[in-house]
Design an enzyme around this catalytic site. Sequence first.
Site: not given
Ligand code: UT7
Length: 321
Positions: A111, A248, A278
């Site tokens: 990225c 980005h 993204n």
């Molecule tokens: O280009 C650079 C590349 N990547 C990035 O910039 C990504 C950076 N990270 C992010 O954007 C975020 O971390 C994500 C969008 C990927 C995830 O969001 P988050 O707020 O960090 O969620 P999390 O991973 O802490 O998960 C929170 C909860 C979890 O459930 P529990 O364990 O609290 O029950 C996940 O299993 O949300 C759950 N979860 C979802 N629920 C519904 C994870 N993905 C999803 C989903 N839909 N798609």
Amino acid sequence: MIGKICGTGSYVPEKTVSNDDLAKIVDTSDEWIRERTGVARRHIAEQDTVVSMGAKAAEKALENAGISPEEVDLILVGTSTSNVIFPSAACSIQKEIGAVHAAGLDVSAACTGFLSVYQIGQAYIQSGMAKTVLLIGAECLSRLVNWKDRGTCILFGDGAGAAVLQADETASCLQTVLHSDGAKGWTLTCDSRHKEGDKDLSQDPSTYIQMDGREVFKFALTKVPEAVREVLEKAEISADDISWFLLHQANIRIIEGVAKRLRIGMERFPSNMEEYGNTSAASIPILLDEMNRSGKLERGQKLVMSGFGAGLTWGACVFEW
Ligand code: UT7
């Protein structure tokens, strides 16, 4: 002598996949995706490739700049998702657009790809090795996404953006910083798809994008503000003098967090991930092109671009539009 961007272009595939479409294949919802990422839909390639998208964006950028393909000395493509290892996407794009005098090479910086090709292009111009450089960020992430993994498939989209950078005596403002931390590479990975002997590894999860989302999120919130402060300090420019911060487009919460840490209002951080998700190396040039074509950019304005992603890699640059 340094380079000035004199034209931009972008291209995204026609097909869109909405959050509701994704909720039919993984356990997620439109509400969760919008709230946690700011993404509403993404454009997904059907027939398009990195080369076809990159070529279309490049043609538009050249037309916007009023420059013929024969005038291009160098084509630099930031990409990590080309469907062939060689020839490079840059050489194939050269053929597509008829840039017969150009050299071409790809840059793999995920990225941070567009920021990297911008910096390399400027270095070529500053050293006198090139006069006109075609910068492209093009990605087909849908090829590498595991459509069963809700932690990643909701984020990414396909597309390409391009800019023409030309040596310009009137261009005066430029500073850049670029960093890597290979020790944290594990947070965002994708093995190359291949066969080992007779074994088809395409079902192996490591051949898809794997990400520790929280780690990448923390990394971005720490390193992006640092890089922006560093580049502004190097340029001896105050954040108040910057018209636009083009980051980005990974997650709206990352952009909000960066703006807050820099104590700058969100109105100077344009975003379009709602429409495209993204698109990795393509996200900054697509945004730049939209800003250019909608008349939001005025000559003389100072802009910051900042990229971050797998590697880990990150950086920033400040320049005058
Ligand atoms: O280009 C650079 C590349 N990547 C990035 O910039 C990504 C950076 N990270 C992010 O954007 C975020 O971390 C994500 C969008 C990927 C995830 O969001 P988050 O707020 O960090 O969620 P999390 O991973 O802490 O998960 C929170 C909860 C979890 O459930 P529990 O364990 O609290 O029950 C996940 O299993 O949300 C759950 N979860 C979802 N629920 C519904 C994870 N993905 C999803 C989903 N839909 N798609």
